[in-house]
Design an enzyme around this catalytic site. Sequence first.
Site, PDB file in Angstrom:
ATOM      1  CB  THR A 126     -18.936 -25.422  47.779  1.00  0.00           C
ATOM      2  OG1 THR A 126     -20.335 -25.552  48.047  1.00  0.00           O
ATOM      3  CG2 THR A 126     -18.146 -25.940  48.970  1.00  0.00           C
ATOM      4  CB  CYS A 127     -14.995 -24.343  44.281  1.00  0.00           C
ATOM      5  SG  CYS A 127     -15.558 -26.022  43.925  1.00  0.00           S
ATOM      6  CB  SER A 128     -16.031 -19.292  44.504  1.00  0.00           C
ATOM      7  OG  SER A 128     -15.694 -19.702  43.197  1.00  0.00           O
TER       8      SER A 128
END
Length: 246
Positions: free
Chosen positions: A49-51
Amino acid sequence: MLSNREGKRVPDVTFHTRVNNNWVDVTTDDLFKGKTVVLFSLPGAFTPTCSSTHLPRYNELAPVLKANGVDNIICLSVNDPFVMGAWAEDLHAENIYMLPDGNGEFTDGMEMLVDKHELGFGKRSWRYSMLVKDGVIDKMFIEPNKPGDPFEVSDADTMLNYINPQAKCPHRITMISKPGCSHCTRAKKALNDRGMKFETIELGTHGISFSSLNALSGRGTTPQVFVDGELIGTADELEAWLATQA
């Protein structure tokens, strides 16, 4: 644990960072004193999700945030500076200041340090974002305390909407092209001439084929340009659409 600290000062911490292959210590005052700063914190570099969403959208909206009074945009994670640097390079996050909280001191001071031993992560940051003015937290968006990795309120669009609900976001433009395509080159030039950022997906890479192109657009020619999820079409159709934009 997961405390809303609006109205309070950010923790007084010295971060150990890397600049041009040298160790450089950066203090909380260096980052926040006399500035308006958006900071978003996430569980880890290179995680899904962060990337895919969290960091890229902040990078995408950074010019709009800065046009609305934000001096700097900081991505913080309980990772070392080498990992944060490699992640920024991998995602081309040129608009974001990558801040490694390697020892978790800032995150602990924010009461956002959580235990993710079940994933093999150890101590990490809960996902949140905040608007900081001259070292004082003006607003926090903290993800709900529930299992997994919720991502509902700490996104860039929510932050921008808080700062200025009338702010105009840039179009999200995707072009499917192929090597050696003169029409693709013309379409790219038309967007560059307008200063409009876009992503390019080349046929033959990442499993994208002519079948993929046809499934998405119903067409087999390149380029095919999508704006905000809607098909605009060829270079000619793109130029016609650009002529309608103020």
